[in-house]
Scaffold this active site. Structure first.
Site, PDB file in Angstrom:
ATOM      1  N   ALA A  68       0.866  -1.179   0.000  1.00 50.02           N
ATOM      2  CA  ALA A  68       0.000   0.000   0.000  1.00 50.02           C
ATOM      3  C   ALA A  68       0.902   1.228   0.000  1.00 50.02           C
ATOM      4  CB  ALA A  68      -0.879  -0.014   1.245  1.00 50.02           C
ATOM      5  N   GLY A 103       0.511  -5.077   0.837  1.00 53.16           N
ATOM      6  CA  GLY A 103      -0.689  -5.136  -0.004  1.00 53.16           C
ATOM      7  C   GLY A 103      -0.400  -5.739  -1.369  1.00 53.16           C
ATOM      8  N   GLU A 114      -0.642  -9.307  -0.935  1.00 52.64           N
ATOM      9  CA  GLU A 114      -2.051  -9.637  -0.670  1.00 52.64           C
ATOM     10  C   GLU A 114      -2.890  -9.635  -1.949  1.00 52.64           C
ATOM     11  OE1 GLU A 114      -2.066  -6.643   2.512  1.00 52.64           O
ATOM     12  OE2 GLU A 114      -3.039  -8.150   3.770  1.00 52.64           O
ATOM     13  N   GLU A 156       4.561  -5.294   7.030  1.00 49.45           N
ATOM     14  CA  GLU A 156       3.783  -4.247   7.715  1.00 49.45           C
ATOM     15  C   GLU A 156       4.217  -4.042   9.160  1.00 49.45           C
ATOM     16  OE1 GLU A 156       2.521  -6.640   5.778  1.00 49.45           O
ATOM     17  OE2 GLU A 156       0.872  -5.878   4.558  1.00 49.45           O
TER      18      GLU A 156
HETATM   19  N1  DAK Z   1       4.593   3.215  -0.467  1.00 49.69           N
HETATM   20  C1  DAK Z   1       4.998   4.398  -0.999  1.00 49.69           C
HETATM   21  N2  DAK Z   1       6.156   4.567  -1.665  1.00 49.69           N
HETATM   22  C2  DAK Z   1       6.972   3.494  -1.789  1.00 49.69           C
HETATM   23  C3  DAK Z   1       6.614   2.229  -1.262  1.00 49.69           C
HETATM   24  C4  DAK Z   1       5.347   2.101  -0.589  1.00 49.69           C
HETATM   25  N3  DAK Z   1       4.888   0.931  -0.099  1.00 49.69           N
HETATM   26  N4  DAK Z   1       7.620   1.358  -1.542  1.00 49.69           N
HETATM   27  C5  DAK Z   1       8.553   2.063  -2.233  1.00 49.69           C
HETATM   28  N5  DAK Z   1       8.175   3.357  -2.374  1.00 49.69           N
HETATM   29  C6  DAK Z   1       8.881   4.437  -3.042  1.00 49.69           C
HETATM   30  C7  DAK Z   1      10.059   4.916  -2.190  1.00 49.69           C
HETATM   31  O1  DAK Z   1       9.623   5.813  -1.191  1.00 49.69           O
HETATM   32  C8  DAK Z   1      10.929   5.574  -3.247  1.00 49.69           C
HETATM   33  O2  DAK Z   1      10.396   6.841  -3.552  1.00 49.69           O
HETATM   34  P1  DAK Z   1      11.346   8.149  -3.628  1.00 49.69           P
HETATM   35  O3  DAK Z   1      12.079   8.206  -2.346  1.00 49.69           O
HETATM   36  O4  DAK Z   1      12.249   7.867  -4.808  1.00 49.69           O
HETATM   37  O5  DAK Z   1      10.390   9.269  -3.871  1.00 49.69           O
HETATM   38  C9  DAK Z   1      10.728   4.681  -4.458  1.00 49.69           C
HETATM   39  O6  DAK Z   1       9.498   3.972  -4.236  1.00 49.69           O
HETATM   40  C10 DAK Z   1      11.825   3.637  -4.633  1.00 49.69           C
HETATM   41  O7  DAK Z   1      11.946   2.946  -3.401  1.00 49.69           O
HETATM   42  P2  DAK Z   1      13.350   2.697  -2.695  1.00 49.69           P
HETATM   43  O8  DAK Z   1      14.298   3.811  -2.961  1.00 49.69           O
HETATM   44  O9  DAK Z   1      13.075   2.358  -1.286  1.00 49.69           O
HETATM   45  O10 DAK Z   1      13.853   1.408  -3.501  1.00 49.69           O
HETATM   46  P3  DAK Z   1      14.829   0.269  -2.998  1.00 49.69           P
HETATM   47  O11 DAK Z   1      15.115  -0.554  -4.208  1.00 49.69           O
HETATM   48  O12 DAK Z   1      15.971   0.815  -2.224  1.00 49.69           O
HETATM   49  O13 DAK Z   1      13.957  -0.619  -1.955  1.00 49.69           O
HETATM   50  C11 DAK Z   1      11.963  -1.799  -1.240  1.00 49.69           C
HETATM   51  C12 DAK Z   1      12.860  -1.331  -2.430  1.00 49.69           C
HETATM   52  C13 DAK Z   1      10.716  -2.427  -1.820  1.00 49.69           C
HETATM   53  C14 DAK Z   1      12.716  -2.810  -0.403  1.00 49.69           C
HETATM   54  C15 DAK Z   1      11.611  -0.550  -0.355  1.00 49.69           C
HETATM   55  O14 DAK Z   1      11.123   0.478  -1.212  1.00 49.69           O
HETATM   56  C16 DAK Z   1      10.580  -0.847   0.692  1.00 49.69           C
HETATM   57  O15 DAK Z   1      10.881  -1.423   1.753  1.00 49.69           O
HETATM   58  N6  DAK Z   1       9.316  -0.414   0.457  1.00 49.69           N
HETATM   59  C17 DAK Z   1       8.244  -0.516   1.432  1.00 49.69           C
HETATM   60  C18 DAK Z   1       7.746  -1.923   1.511  1.00 49.69           C
HETATM   61  C19 DAK Z   1       6.621  -2.052   2.557  1.00 49.69           C
HETATM   62  O16 DAK Z   1       6.853  -1.782   3.754  1.00 49.69           O
HETATM   63  N7  DAK Z   1       5.461  -2.474   2.116  1.00 49.69           N
HETATM   64  C20 DAK Z   1       4.297  -2.616   2.974  1.00 49.69           C
HETATM   65  C21 DAK Z   1       3.507  -1.348   2.932  1.00 49.69           C
HETATM   66  S1  DAK Z   1       2.198  -1.363   4.126  1.00 49.69           S
HETATM   67  C22 DAK Z   1      -5.348  -1.449   4.964  1.00 49.69           C
HETATM   68  C23 DAK Z   1      -5.054  -2.706   4.587  1.00 49.69           C
HETATM   69  C24 DAK Z   1      -3.808  -3.030   4.166  1.00 49.69           C
HETATM   70  C25 DAK Z   1      -2.798  -2.111   4.120  1.00 49.69           C
HETATM   71  C26 DAK Z   1      -3.088  -0.846   4.476  1.00 49.69           C
HETATM   72  C27 DAK Z   1      -4.355  -0.497   4.909  1.00 49.69           C
HETATM   73  N8  DAK Z   1      -6.651  -1.103   5.406  1.00 49.69           N
HETATM   74  C28 DAK Z   1      -7.660  -2.146   5.546  1.00 49.69           C
HETATM   75  C29 DAK Z   1      -7.049   0.212   5.565  1.00 49.69           C
HETATM   76  C30 DAK Z   1      -1.497  -2.510   3.625  1.00 49.69           C
HETATM   77  C31 DAK Z   1      -0.375  -1.974   4.089  1.00 49.69           C
HETATM   78  C32 DAK Z   1       0.910  -2.147   3.384  1.00 49.69           C
HETATM   79  O17 DAK Z   1       1.035  -2.727   2.347  1.00 49.69           O
END
Ligand code: DAK
Length: 258
Positions: A65, A109, A112, A132
């Protein structure tokens, strides 16, 4: 119809939806998921489409997400608006076969929505995870439930509690994905599988999908009874007759989706 955050193509009974926010690694913002939901609604009603592929880029299926969009939310924003529910349910509710073609990151997400598809074919560079917990939340669109059903309690706990990523080989071993192929063969492999599915009788494919999904919601006895009833009902279709006749006549069947 043109889209801002997805690419949409179609060919020979197969539609492909490609998530397309490369700068954000296909993070699932509301606008992108609204486009996915809209296309799926149209494909559901489109008789010419027999199978759908959901995919991303080589680097990311979807990195979760959109954390930047989500960060400011308060409880009532999430509870009352619940956009995730509306948009992601469109994948879950979709009644035709849908395959996830996953390369690169499928996190949070992203993992998921891949699991909401009927099956996953992964490239050898795929990485799956539910990180998460590192953001002090947990999976919220089915991850705790679908991942546990797919890979079992122990591995689901490991992934959701440590937030670590699992590579494609581990995902294959654990039953999360159906096949792993080299990255440069992913799209061809998935398209071939989708074309094969689309060449079948659509109502029979839909009933098969529905029946397998019932296995997750019911007892074995009730599931087998459901299977028996739908199996019997297939004998009211022209396609059942055509399929068996074609076999006996040693020719290819011509299904009419009737
Ligand atoms: N959201 C927003 N931006 C993201 C992102 C994300 N999930 N993942 C990556 N980006 C963005 C980074 O911020 C960066 O943007 P800039 O800084 O260039 O502006 C760009 O994509 C490139 O990312 P990185 O520079 O970090 O790239 P790397 O190759 O170094 O690393 C990575 C790749 C995938 C390991 C890293 O980006 C990372 O850890 N990303 C986050 C992964 C994560 O934590 N995913 C889970 C998100 S939480 C809900 C139900 C479900 C959910 C929410 C609500 N409700 C029922 C209401 C779900 C929640 C989730 O999924």
């Amino acid at each position: 119809m043109s889209y801002e955050m997805i690419e949409f193509t179609r060919d020979a009974g197969v539609a492909k939806i490609r998530l397309n926010r490369p700068k954000a690694l296909n993070a699932l913002c509301n606008d992108m998921m609204a486009e996915v939901a809209q296309v799926l609604g149209e494909l559901e009603r489109d008789d010419a489409i027999g199978c759908v592929i959901l995919t991303g880029s080589d680097k990311a299926f979807a990195a979760g997400a959109d954390i930047k969009e989500m960060q400011e939310n308060q409880y009532l924003d999430i509870y009352q608006n619940d956009p995730f529910n509306t948009y992601h349910e469109a994948i879950e509710r979709f009644r035709k076969p849908i395959i996830a073609a996953v390369s690169g990151y499928a996190l949070g997400g992203g993992c998921e929505i891949a699991m909401m598809c009927d099956f996953i074919i992964a490239a050898d560079n795929a990485k799956f995870g539910q990180p998460e917990i590192t953001l002090a939340v947990m999976p919220g669109i089915g991850g705790t439930q679908r991942l546990t059903r797919a890979v079992g309690k122990s591995l689901a706990m490991d992934l959701c509690l440590t937030g670590r990523m699992m590579d494609a080989e581990e995902a294959l071993r654990s039953g999360l994905v159906a096949r792993v192929v080299p990255l440069d063969e992913l799209q061809d492999t998935v398209e071939e599988a989708a074309r094969k599915i689309a060449s079948m009788s659509l109502p029979i494919a839909m009933m098969t999908k529905e029946t397998i999904n019932v296995a997750f919601e019911t007892t074995l006895t009730q599931g087998i009874r459901f299977e028996r009833r739908l199996f019997q009902s297939m004998f009211s279709t022209e396609d059942q007759s055509e399929g068996m006749t074609a076999f006996i006549e040693k020719r290819q069947p011509h299904f009419k989706n009737k």
